[in-house]
Design an enzyme around this catalytic site. Sequence first.
Site, PDB file in Angstrom:
ATOM      1  CD1 TRP A 170      -2.504  -1.906   0.902  1.00  0.00           C
ATOM      2  CD2 TRP A 170      -3.479   0.115   1.000  1.00  0.00           C
ATOM      3  NE1 TRP A 170      -3.853  -2.088   0.755  1.00  0.00           N
ATOM      4  CE2 TRP A 170      -4.482  -0.867   0.814  1.00  0.00           C
ATOM      5  CE3 TRP A 170      -3.856   1.444   1.098  1.00  0.00           C
ATOM      6  CZ2 TRP A 170      -5.826  -0.553   0.720  1.00  0.00           C
ATOM      7  CZ3 TRP A 170      -5.199   1.764   1.011  1.00  0.00           C
ATOM      8  CH2 TRP A 170      -6.176   0.772   0.817  1.00  0.00           C
ATOM      9  CD  GLU A 177      -2.558  -8.117   5.202  1.00  0.00           C
ATOM     10  OE1 GLU A 177      -2.182  -7.029   4.733  1.00  0.00           O
ATOM     11  OE2 GLU A 177      -3.720  -8.332   5.591  1.00  0.00           O
ATOM     12  NE  ARG A 222       7.026  12.179   9.633  1.00  0.00           N
ATOM     13  CZ  ARG A 222       6.603  13.429   9.354  1.00  0.00           C
ATOM     14  NH1 ARG A 222       6.287  13.777   8.130  1.00  0.00           N
ATOM     15  NH2 ARG A 222       6.489  14.325  10.332  1.00  0.00           N
ATOM     16  CG  LEU A 243      -0.668   1.898   8.559  1.00  0.00           C
ATOM     17  CD1 LEU A 243      -0.600   1.522  10.036  1.00  0.00           C
ATOM     18  CD2 LEU A 243      -1.914   1.306   7.923  1.00  0.00           C
ATOM     19  CB  SER A 266       0.570  -1.690   7.422  1.00  0.00           C
ATOM     20  OG  SER A 266       1.313  -0.831   6.599  1.00  0.00           O
ATOM     21  CB  THR A 300     -12.983   4.556   8.894  1.00  0.00           C
ATOM     22  OG1 THR A 300     -11.768   3.901   8.469  1.00  0.00           O
ATOM     23  CG2 THR A 300     -13.917   4.710   7.716  1.00  0.00           C
ATOM     24  CG  HIS A 324      -8.243   0.886   8.260  1.00  0.00           C
ATOM     25  ND1 HIS A 324      -6.991   1.215   7.811  1.00  0.00           N
ATOM     26  CD2 HIS A 324      -8.419  -0.424   7.968  1.00  0.00           C
ATOM     27  CE1 HIS A 324      -6.439   0.159   7.268  1.00  0.00           C
ATOM     28  NE2 HIS A 324      -7.275  -0.846   7.341  1.00  0.00           N
TER      29      HIS A 324
HETATM   30  C1  DLZ Z   1      -7.313  -1.376   3.911  1.00  0.00           C
HETATM   31  C2  DLZ Z   1      -6.106  -0.500   4.060  1.00  0.00           C
HETATM   32  C3  DLZ Z   1      -6.251   0.895   4.137  1.00  0.00           C
HETATM   33  C4  DLZ Z   1      -7.580   1.569   4.115  1.00  0.00           C
HETATM   34  N1  DLZ Z   1      -5.190   1.709   4.262  1.00  0.00           N
HETATM   35  C5  DLZ Z   1      -3.942   1.149   4.298  1.00  0.00           C
HETATM   36  C6  DLZ Z   1      -2.794   1.979   4.425  1.00  0.00           C
HETATM   37  O1  DLZ Z   1      -2.837   3.215   4.475  1.00  0.00           O
HETATM   38  N2  DLZ Z   1      -1.585   1.358   4.479  1.00  0.00           N
HETATM   39  C7  DLZ Z   1      -1.435  -0.002   4.437  1.00  0.00           C
HETATM   40  O2  DLZ Z   1      -0.307  -0.499   4.509  1.00  0.00           O
HETATM   41  N3  DLZ Z   1      -2.519  -0.799   4.310  1.00  0.00           N
HETATM   42  C8  DLZ Z   1      -3.758  -0.263   4.234  1.00  0.00           C
HETATM   43  N4  DLZ Z   1      -4.859  -1.072   4.099  1.00  0.00           N
HETATM   44  C9  DLZ Z   1      -4.671  -2.535   3.907  1.00  0.00           C
HETATM   45  C10 DLZ Z   1      -4.578  -3.326   5.219  1.00  0.00           C
HETATM   46  O3  DLZ Z   1      -3.326  -3.087   5.860  1.00  0.00           O
HETATM   47  C11 DLZ Z   1      -4.698  -4.849   4.918  1.00  0.00           C
HETATM   48  O4  DLZ Z   1      -3.816  -5.209   3.895  1.00  0.00           O
HETATM   49  C12 DLZ Z   1      -6.108  -5.265   4.518  1.00  0.00           C
HETATM   50  O5  DLZ Z   1      -7.050  -4.836   5.468  1.00  0.00           O
HETATM   51  C13 DLZ Z   1      -6.217  -6.807   4.375  1.00  0.00           C
HETATM   52  O6  DLZ Z   1      -5.961  -7.444   5.624  1.00  0.00           O
END
Ligand code: DLZ
Length: 165
Positions: A29, A65, A136, A90, A63, A95, A97
């Site tokens: 991501w 995982e 960063r 992240l 992240s 939300t 999350h």
């Molecule tokens: C779902 C999600 C969201 C909304 N945002 C991020 C993010 O900003 N950075 C990141 O590394 N992963 C994100 N994910 C994915 C989740 O970490 C994860 O891969 C999924 O929820 C599947 O378990």
Amino acid sequence: MSHQIKGVGKLDTAYDGSNLKIGIVHARWNSTVIDALIKGAVEKLKAFGVKESNIVVSSVPGSYELPFGTKVLAESKEGPFDALISIGVLIKGETMHFEYISESVSHSLMKLQFDINKPVIFGLLTCLTEEQALARAGVVEGSHNHGEDWGAAAVEMAIKHNANQ
Ligand code: DLZ
């Protein structure tokens, strides 16, 4: 005159990473930032003498995982590793999350070190905006790439705090 007090301090000694094996696990991501952070970490590892063939890079979807992916790589036939680096970015959305994942992944990566008895370097950026993330990762002109600090931390922890020696 302004004094900068923030940031990583000078190394206590010159570390030789030529005998080290380092595993990097990264989320996919936010890949622009992720790619820059990996590059920074790998370049710093090589600057410490770690051989390219002794740097193993593996990816997970996001992240969330990272803890499990890092554990699996650490215990895989690719090892043994002297240290691992978990890299993720992240970025806060609308939300909760971000809050849940930031906290649970941070705790899990901290605990993983004690479970596998290896240093796990915390390469998780927890950013409120995309701009914070870019600033960063050395992507923005003049910004510092935190991946370099993670590479240096991996070498220092692998040599000075190696629990398996
Ligand atoms: C779902 C999600 C969201 C909304 N945002 C991020 C993010 O900003 N950075 C990141 O590394 N992963 C994100 N994910 C994915 C989740 O970490 C994860 O891969 C999924 O929820 C599947 O378990």
